[in-house]
Design an enzyme around this catalytic site. Sequence first.
Site, mmCIF file in Angstrom:
data_model
loop_
_atom_site.group_PDB
_atom_site.id
_atom_site.type_symbol
_atom_site.label_atom_id
_atom_site.label_comp_id
_atom_site.label_asym_id
_atom_site.label_seq_id
_atom_site.Cartn_x
_atom_site.Cartn_y
_atom_site.Cartn_z
ATOM 1 N N ASP A 55 -23.073 1.814 -5.667
ATOM 2 C CA ASP A 55 -22.725 0.446 -5.270
ATOM 3 C C ASP A 55 -22.617 0.306 -3.757
ATOM 4 O O ASP A 55 -23.076 -0.686 -3.189
ATOM 5 C CB ASP A 55 -21.407 0.029 -5.927
ATOM 6 C CG ASP A 55 -21.021 -1.386 -5.545
ATOM 7 O OD1 ASP A 55 -21.822 -2.320 -5.810
ATOM 8 O OD2 ASP A 55 -19.934 -1.577 -4.964
ATOM 9 N N PHE A 109 -10.921 5.957 -28.093
ATOM 10 C CA PHE A 109 -9.999 6.819 -28.812
ATOM 11 C C PHE A 109 -9.332 7.874 -27.933
ATOM 12 O O PHE A 109 -8.788 8.845 -28.442
ATOM 13 C CB PHE A 109 -10.705 7.462 -30.013
ATOM 14 C CG PHE A 109 -11.183 6.417 -30.995
ATOM 15 C CD1 PHE A 109 -10.270 5.635 -31.678
ATOM 16 C CD2 PHE A 109 -12.529 6.202 -31.183
ATOM 17 C CE1 PHE A 109 -10.698 4.655 -32.562
ATOM 18 C CE2 PHE A 109 -12.967 5.219 -32.063
ATOM 19 C CZ PHE A 109 -12.053 4.439 -32.760
ATOM 20 N N CYS A 110 -9.364 7.686 -26.624
ATOM 21 C CA CYS A 110 -8.675 8.611 -25.714
ATOM 22 C C CYS A 110 -7.179 8.291 -25.685
ATOM 23 O O CYS A 110 -6.786 7.124 -25.656
ATOM 24 C CB CYS A 110 -9.227 8.485 -24.303
ATOM 25 S SG CYS A 110 -10.801 9.293 -24.063
ATOM 26 N N HIS A 111 -6.389 9.350 -25.678
ATOM 27 C CA HIS A 111 -4.943 9.182 -25.556
ATOM 28 C C HIS A 111 -4.592 8.860 -24.103
ATOM 29 O O HIS A 111 -5.195 9.429 -23.183
ATOM 30 C CB HIS A 111 -4.219 10.483 -25.942
ATOM 31 C CG HIS A 111 -4.301 10.800 -27.383
ATOM 32 N ND1 HIS A 111 -5.416 11.397 -27.953
ATOM 33 C CD2 HIS A 111 -3.416 10.615 -28.387
ATOM 34 C CE1 HIS A 111 -5.202 11.561 -29.244
ATOM 35 N NE2 HIS A 111 -4.003 11.100 -29.528
ATOM 36 N N MET A 113 -12.325 14.048 -20.706
ATOM 37 C CA MET A 113 -12.857 12.690 -20.542
ATOM 38 C C MET A 113 -12.394 12.078 -19.234
ATOM 39 O O MET A 113 -13.145 11.339 -18.588
ATOM 40 C CB MET A 113 -12.465 11.802 -21.728
ATOM 41 C CG MET A 113 -13.122 12.215 -23.035
ATOM 42 S SD MET A 113 -14.920 12.391 -22.947
ATOM 43 C CE MET A 113 -15.409 10.753 -22.456
ATOM 44 N N GLU A 114 -11.180 12.405 -18.807
ATOM 45 C CA GLU A 114 -10.681 11.891 -17.531
ATOM 46 C C GLU A 114 -11.501 12.434 -16.370
ATOM 47 O O GLU A 114 -11.864 11.706 -15.447
ATOM 48 C CB GLU A 114 -9.195 12.221 -17.368
ATOM 49 C CG GLU A 114 -8.271 11.389 -18.237
ATOM 50 C CD GLU A 114 -8.262 11.748 -19.717
ATOM 51 O OE1 GLU A 114 -7.650 11.008 -20.495
ATOM 52 O OE2 GLU A 114 -8.864 12.774 -20.109
#
Length: 148
Positions: A115, A63-65, A100-101
């Site tokens: 990794d 639901f992130c724009h 969120m970014e």
Amino acid sequence: MVDVSAKPVTARAALARCRVRFPAAVAAQLRAGGMKSKKGAVIDTAIVAGTMAVKRTHELIPFCHPLPIDACRFAVEWATDTALSIECEVRTVHRTGVEMEALTGATVAALTVYDMCKALSHAIVIGPAQLAGKRGGKRDFGVAGQGA
């Protein structure tokens, strides 16, 4: 998605941090080797991966724009003899923030370090990941928006 059409467009910034902890022998080996593993330059690769993740956060988190990213800055340094600190600061001018970014960027950078180094040890630990601050919108929190 949340309707943000009525919100004002403002400058927004967010800063997220994530740690990567290594066994002592692995940390010493990485330091001695200039932060290179068999796969290549660990920090440089992590920054590229984190930047790519910032730009694609809306594809990963349902639901992130999708946001225009105006700036994305990483700082990676040894916080202790055995722990790397990864900071990701993201900026935009939009109706919604970039928390969120920033969190996605810091976390994906940490996953990339894992990794790049997993051939040395699987005892590498990622976390905690946390929002250190945000600026813009209804309320400010912590420290963000003072750098890049």
